[in-house]
Write a protein that holds these residues in place. Structure first.
Motif, PDB file in Angstrom:
ATOM      1  N   ASN A  80      32.200  36.112  40.303  1.00  0.00           N
ATOM      2  CA  ASN A  80      30.982  35.329  40.451  1.00  0.00           C
ATOM      3  C   ASN A  80      29.762  36.137  40.032  1.00  0.00           C
ATOM      4  O   ASN A  80      29.696  37.348  40.241  1.00  0.00           O
ATOM      5  CB  ASN A  80      30.803  34.886  41.910  1.00  0.00           C
ATOM      6  N   VAL A  81      28.796  35.457  39.438  1.00  0.00           N
ATOM      7  CA  VAL A  81      27.527  36.096  39.102  1.00  0.00           C
ATOM      8  C   VAL A  81      26.679  36.169  40.366  1.00  0.00           C
ATOM      9  O   VAL A  81      26.488  35.163  41.051  1.00  0.00           O
ATOM     10  CB  VAL A  81      26.787  35.300  38.008  1.00  0.00           C
ATOM     11  N   HIS A  82      26.181  37.343  40.683  1.00  0.00           N
ATOM     12  CA  HIS A  82      25.400  37.521  41.909  1.00  0.00           C
ATOM     13  C   HIS A  82      23.966  37.057  41.698  1.00  0.00           C
ATOM     14  O   HIS A  82      23.314  37.435  40.729  1.00  0.00           O
ATOM     15  CB  HIS A  82      25.404  38.991  42.328  1.00  0.00           C
ATOM     16  N   LEU A  83      23.491  36.210  42.601  1.00  0.00           N
ATOM     17  CA  LEU A  83      22.099  35.774  42.594  1.00  0.00           C
ATOM     18  C   LEU A  83      21.435  36.265  43.871  1.00  0.00           C
ATOM     19  O   LEU A  83      21.965  36.074  44.965  1.00  0.00           O
ATOM     20  CB  LEU A  83      22.002  34.246  42.522  1.00  0.00           C
ATOM     21  N   SER A  84      20.276  36.889  43.717  1.00  0.00           N
ATOM     22  CA  SER A  84      19.546  37.365  44.888  1.00  0.00           C
ATOM     23  C   SER A  84      18.881  36.187  45.593  1.00  0.00           C
ATOM     24  O   SER A  84      18.744  35.093  45.032  1.00  0.00           O
ATOM     25  CB  SER A  84      18.486  38.385  44.472  1.00  0.00           C
ATOM     26  N   LEU A  85      18.441  36.419  46.823  1.00  0.00           N
ATOM     27  CA  LEU A  85      17.756  35.368  47.574  1.00  0.00           C
ATOM     28  C   LEU A  85      16.475  34.953  46.857  1.00  0.00           C
ATOM     29  O   LEU A  85      16.132  33.762  46.814  1.00  0.00           O
ATOM     30  CB  LEU A  85      17.437  35.864  48.989  1.00  0.00           C
ATOM     31  N   GLU A  86      15.782  35.930  46.262  1.00  0.00           N
ATOM     32  CA  GLU A  86      14.549  35.618  45.529  1.00  0.00           C
ATOM     33  C   GLU A  86      14.840  34.738  44.314  1.00  0.00           C
ATOM     34  O   GLU A  86      14.078  33.813  44.001  1.00  0.00           O
ATOM     35  CB  GLU A  86      13.852  36.908  45.087  1.00  0.00           C
TER      36      GLU A  86
END
Length: 320
Positions: A80-86
């Motif tokens: 999975n591609v990691h997405l930050s909360l921002e």
């Protein structure tokens, strides 16, 4: 084992995903076919395969009888591609801001995508993102135009490079016209959707208002792709009107428009300069002044054209 991050490989991520899809579909994939499909050389394909196998753990083998790559088992998937909360907050706010103006072919998938992403988050993070959506609101223009129902079929035609047949109401002639049209570009401006394309009858590139399309059929006829660049086509445009030789224009702003001129982002090539209390000059290059004239009229006397050289407009640049 330490968790890997793959941000530096995102520019090639689509290639890895494409290789994965082809292998899972049991398509014949060798170095030459993948190189042609991905538009890279054979050495790059081998590096991709090596990276997927060694760094991502892909069970890729080379099957000698078929002379192609295969998965030894199909349970493996791309990480999975990691997405930050921002990043997720920005996406959530963007989806909410554009949903009122985006037609159904885009709005529904966007909302579905966001819902899936939020469902995978802890409840506290979901609440924080929902709060951000309420704290930042983008309001569309008060009055928008009809015609968004045609965005889906036209997008399909643009992607497939298919000619469309349409009945179009030409406002300038006050009558319906039959069009055979090759669509190239959709544009949303001031609450209205437009399409740019090649008109088979006039041999021109009109900008058509989707609200004036009465009937549209996507044919199965592929059109001959012609050179078209929207950035060049709309260069020196104040909005949607195009055509003509670029000429320098100067607009005198007074009153409220002068007071707020410094707060605005003007079109490329336009600059504003204060010349006195509550007074300034906006200058720039414009090819077709139609949209500029409409904007001046909307300023209720606080804007006045003080210098405009005559512009030769291209006939049919914006058709009705």
């Amino acid at each position: 084992m330490a968790k890997r991050t793959f941000s530096k490989f995102r520019s090639r991520w689509w290639a890895f995903c494409k290789i994965e899809r082809q292998l899972k579909a049991h398509l014949a994939c060798n170095t030459q076919s993948l190189a042609a499909d991905l538009q890279v050389d054979a050495r790059t394909v081998r590096r991709y395969i090596e990276f997927m196998r060694d760094d991502l753990g892909a069970p890729i083998i080379f099957d000698r009888p078929s002379q192609s790559y295969k998965f030894s088992h199909t349970t493996w998937s791309m990480p999975n591609v990691h997405l930050s909360l921002e990043e997720l907050q920005s996406l959530a706010v963007a989806v909410k801001s554009i949903t009122p103006t985006v037609p159904a072919p885009f709005a529904q998938p966007l909302e579905s995508l966001l819902a899936k992403l939020l469902d995978a988050l802890p409840e506290d993070d979901q609440m924080e993102i929902r709060r951000a959506q309420k704290q930042i609101v983008f309001l569309p223009v008060p009055v928008s135009s009809k015609g968004s129902a045609w965005v889906g079929p036209l997008l399909e035609a643009i992607r497939g490079e298919w000619t469309v047949d349409m009945v179009y109401f030409a406002l300038s002639r006050n009558q319906e016209t039959q069009r055979r049209f090759d669509p190239y570009h959709l544009r949303y401006f001031m609450g209205t959707w437009y399409v740019v394309g090649y008109d088979h009858l006039t041999k021109h590139w009109p900008v058509l208002n989707l609200a004036r399309i009465r009937k549209l059929t996507v044919t199965e006829d592929f059109y001959r792709v012609r050179s078209f660049d929207p950035d060049i086509f709309f260069k020196n445009s104040f909005g949607i009107s195009v055509g003509g030789t670029p000429q320098k224009v100067s607009i005198k702003l007074t009153g409220w428009n002068a007071k707020t001129a410094g707060e605005r982002i003007w079109p490329p090539g336009f600059t504003y300069k204060d010349v006195g209390p509550d007074e300034g000059i906006l200058t720039g290059l414009i090819a077709n002044p139609a949209d500029l004239e409409l904007w001046i009229a909307s300023c209720q006397g606080d804007a006045e054209m003080i210098a405009e050289e005559k512009s030769t407009r291209r006939a049919g640049a914006q058709d009705g």
